[in-house]
Enzyme design. Sequence first.
Site, PDB file in Angstrom:
ATOM      1  N   ARG A  34      29.053  -1.851  19.765  1.00  0.00           N
ATOM      2  CA  ARG A  34      30.538  -1.987  20.505  1.00  0.00           C
ATOM      3  C   ARG A  34      31.876  -1.968  20.385  1.00  0.00           C
ATOM      4  NH1 ARG A  34      26.196  -2.529  22.256  1.00  0.00           N
ATOM      5  NH2 ARG A  34      24.773  -4.163  22.821  1.00  0.00           N
ATOM      6  N   SER A  74      29.172 -11.187  27.215  1.00  0.00           N
ATOM      7  CA  SER A  74      29.011 -11.964  25.396  1.00  0.00           C
ATOM      8  C   SER A  74      29.870 -12.051  25.124  1.00  0.00           C
ATOM      9  CB  SER A  74      28.222 -10.579  24.801  1.00  0.00           C
ATOM     10  OG  SER A  74      26.802 -10.957  25.011  1.00  0.00           O
ATOM     11  N   GLU A 114      33.571  -9.491  21.106  1.00  0.00           N
ATOM     12  CA  GLU A 114      33.302  -8.075  22.069  1.00  0.00           C
ATOM     13  C   GLU A 114      34.221  -8.275  22.487  1.00  0.00           C
ATOM     14  OE1 GLU A 114      29.316  -7.885  22.545  1.00  0.00           O
ATOM     15  OE2 GLU A 114      29.602  -6.976  24.904  1.00  0.00           O
TER      16      GLU A 114
HETATM   17  C1  LIG Z   1      27.335 -10.518  33.545  1.00  0.00           C
HETATM   18  C2  LIG Z   1      27.672  -9.642  32.258  1.00  0.00           C
HETATM   19  C3  LIG Z   1      27.147  -8.990  31.551  1.00  0.00           C
HETATM   20  C4  LIG Z   1      27.312  -8.044  30.323  1.00  0.00           C
HETATM   21  N1  LIG Z   1      26.142  -7.811  29.944  1.00  0.00           N
HETATM   22  C5  LIG Z   1      26.327  -6.381  29.091  1.00  0.00           C
HETATM   23  C6  LIG Z   1      25.447  -6.030  28.123  1.00  0.00           C
HETATM   24  O1  LIG Z   1      24.229  -6.563  28.489  1.00  0.00           O
HETATM   25  N2  LIG Z   1      25.816  -4.566  27.262  1.00  0.00           N
HETATM   26  C7  LIG Z   1      26.825  -4.884  27.180  1.00  0.00           C
HETATM   27  O2  LIG Z   1      27.259  -3.846  25.948  1.00  0.00           O
HETATM   28  N3  LIG Z   1      28.009  -5.135  27.720  1.00  0.00           N
HETATM   29  C8  LIG Z   1      27.646  -6.108  28.456  1.00  0.00           C
HETATM   30  N4  LIG Z   1      28.668  -6.856  28.910  1.00  0.00           N
HETATM   31  C9  LIG Z   1      29.939  -6.619  29.599  1.00  0.00           C
HETATM   32  C10 LIG Z   1      30.696  -5.648  29.863  1.00  0.00           C
HETATM   33  O3  LIG Z   1      29.536  -5.142  31.280  1.00  0.00           O
HETATM   34  C11 LIG Z   1      30.571  -3.881  29.028  1.00  0.00           C
HETATM   35  O4  LIG Z   1      31.569  -4.247  28.337  1.00  0.00           O
HETATM   36  C12 LIG Z   1      30.952  -2.747  30.149  1.00  0.00           C
HETATM   37  O5  LIG Z   1      30.552  -1.217  30.252  1.00  0.00           O
HETATM   38  C13 LIG Z   1      32.710  -2.776  30.532  1.00  0.00           C
HETATM   39  O6  LIG Z   1      33.021  -2.313  31.151  1.00  0.00           O
HETATM   40  P1  LIG Z   1      34.282  -2.044  32.405  1.00  0.00           P
HETATM   41  O7  LIG Z   1      34.542  -1.440  33.434  1.00  0.00           O
HETATM   42  O8  LIG Z   1      34.370  -3.583  33.147  1.00  0.00           O
HETATM   43  O9  LIG Z   1      35.149  -2.178  31.547  1.00  0.00           O
HETATM   44  P2  LIG Z   1      37.377  -3.180  31.455  1.00  0.00           P
HETATM   45  O10 LIG Z   1      36.875  -4.960  31.222  1.00  0.00           O
HETATM   46  O11 LIG Z   1      37.749  -2.470  32.340  1.00  0.00           O
HETATM   47  O12 LIG Z   1      37.599  -2.648  30.264  1.00  0.00           O
HETATM   48  C14 LIG Z   1      36.963  -2.625  28.777  1.00  0.00           C
HETATM   49  C15 LIG Z   1      37.741  -1.498  27.760  1.00  0.00           C
HETATM   50  O13 LIG Z   1      37.268   0.229  28.072  1.00  0.00           O
HETATM   51  C16 LIG Z   1      39.096   0.484  28.540  1.00  0.00           C
HETATM   52  N5  LIG Z   1      38.502   1.037  29.549  1.00  0.00           N
HETATM   53  C17 LIG Z   1      38.031   0.918  30.775  1.00  0.00           C
HETATM   54  N6  LIG Z   1      38.096   2.286  31.473  1.00  0.00           N
HETATM   55  C18 LIG Z   1      38.859   2.906  30.658  1.00  0.00           C
HETATM   56  C19 LIG Z   1      38.579   4.266  30.882  1.00  0.00           C
HETATM   57  N7  LIG Z   1      38.418   5.220  32.001  1.00  0.00           N
HETATM   58  N8  LIG Z   1      39.224   5.703  29.605  1.00  0.00           N
HETATM   59  C20 LIG Z   1      39.919   4.776  28.897  1.00  0.00           C
HETATM   60  N9  LIG Z   1      39.816   3.364  28.758  1.00  0.00           N
HETATM   61  C21 LIG Z   1      38.978   2.870  28.963  1.00  0.00           C
HETATM   62  C22 LIG Z   1      39.851  -1.142  28.424  1.00  0.00           C
HETATM   63  O14 LIG Z   1      40.970  -0.553  28.182  1.00  0.00           O
HETATM   64  C23 LIG Z   1      39.360  -1.899  27.673  1.00  0.00           C
HETATM   65  O15 LIG Z   1      39.817  -1.678  26.283  1.00  0.00           O
HETATM   66  C24 LIG Z   1      28.728  -7.791  30.299  1.00  0.00           C
HETATM   67  C25 LIG Z   1      29.369  -7.996  30.759  1.00  0.00           C
HETATM   68  C26 LIG Z   1      29.018  -9.561  32.400  1.00  0.00           C
HETATM   69  C27 LIG Z   1      30.092  -9.839  33.101  1.00  0.00           C
END
Ligand SMILES: Cc1cc2nc3c(=O)[nH]c(=O)nc-3n(C[C@H](O)[C@H](O)[C@H](O)COP(=O)(O)OP(=O)(O)OC[C@H]3O[C@@H](n4cnc5c(N)ncnc54)[C@H](O)[C@@H]3O)c2cc1C
Length: 301
Positions: A175, A224, A295
């Site tokens: 992660r 998580s 996380e």
């Molecule tokens: C119901 C639920 C289930 C989930 N299940 C999983 C799972 O099974 N496995 C898992 O790994 N995660 C899971 N997650 C967590 C989450 O979905 C992941 O971590 C996801 O990849 C985050 O993506 P995001 O675009 O929403 O990131 P954000 O929350 O918007 O950002 C996360 C990080 O990435 C950075 N970031 C985002 N976009 C960019 C970019 N373009 N350039 C540089 N930095 C950037 C941000 O600055 C921040 O530090 C779950 C979440 C929820 C709500």
Amino acid sequence: MKLDNNFFKKFDGNFSANVKLSNYSWFNLGGNAEYFYKAKNKTQLIEFLSEAKKINLKTTILGAGSNTLFRDQGIKGVVIKLGNEFSYTKMINKEILMAGAATIDRKVADFAKENNLGNLEFLSCIPGSIGGAIIMNSGCYENDISKVLISIQAIDINKLSEIEIKKEDIKFSYRGTNLPDDLIIISAKFKGTISKKELIEKKQSYFIEKKKLSQPSQIKTCGSTFKNSSKDKKAWMLIKESGCENFKEGDAMISQKHCNFFVNNGNAKSADIENLINKVKKKVYEKTGVNLELEIKIVGE
Ligand SMILES: Cc1cc2nc3c(=O)[nH]c(=O)nc-3n(C[C@H](O)[C@H](O)[C@H](O)COP(=O)(O)OP(=O)(O)OC[C@H]3O[C@@H](n4cnc5c(N)ncnc54)[C@H](O)[C@@H]3O)c2cc1C
């Protein structure tokens, strides 16, 4: 920081002040962004970053907000979100696809399926964008981004230019990655394995059903809360073993279906979620000696 009107005029329609961040986080929580910029395209993004640099405007990049808790006092400087033009998918060849960083993971999984490209099914279970998935090295069911990524294309905030970084030059961890904060990922290339649409569909549905059984849905959460410290002792096991399952802080609570999922039950403040996190962390440490690591990302004042 007070900006003059020219700044607003120059990025008209894409730049605003005092924007409610709760609309951009899956927790549905958080104060305001001092400024908010929705990047129209690559050229405008570079121009914006150049102007922001001149006045030392602090930048925070946001994806789909499915892993981010914004604090109640909001964020100083500008929150940057990639606009629609960064959301696309295309085939490079039979085994490689390219996706814009704002593309929702599920869309990438579906696009791969339509193109008979397997091994990307896990993306249908992660509710974020490609940019966030790369930064988090997101994954599930024995797969993660590091296993399918070929390269990223990004804007270097300091050099104000586009760079490409190969997967071999990125250090991935569970992660996380060693990518620096001053990069904005704009797209990425992924390698799958040639397969058949029907087989991919089956695997995808199996994963989605499996997730539905083990994790809550339709709730305000960022998934998580803590990383699993080991395979045998997952974070949810430690939380359960330490007797924290029914802990509450204001309207912040722990999901009864999956105790590593913390939930805004409707009227929580970000501070309630953060207090609950600290309370659980302390108890787990006292009971098991394990120092749980977050996380989710907590940002803001
Ligand atoms: C119901 C639920 C289930 C989930 N299940 C999983 C799972 O099974 N496995 C898992 O790994 N995660 C899971 N997650 C967590 C989450 O979905 C992941 O971590 C996801 O990849 C985050 O993506 P995001 O675009 O929403 O990131 P954000 O929350 O918007 O950002 C996360 C990080 O990435 C950075 N970031 C985002 N976009 C960019 C970019 N373009 N350039 C540089 N930095 C950037 C941000 O600055 C921040 O530090 C779950 C979440 C929820 C709500």
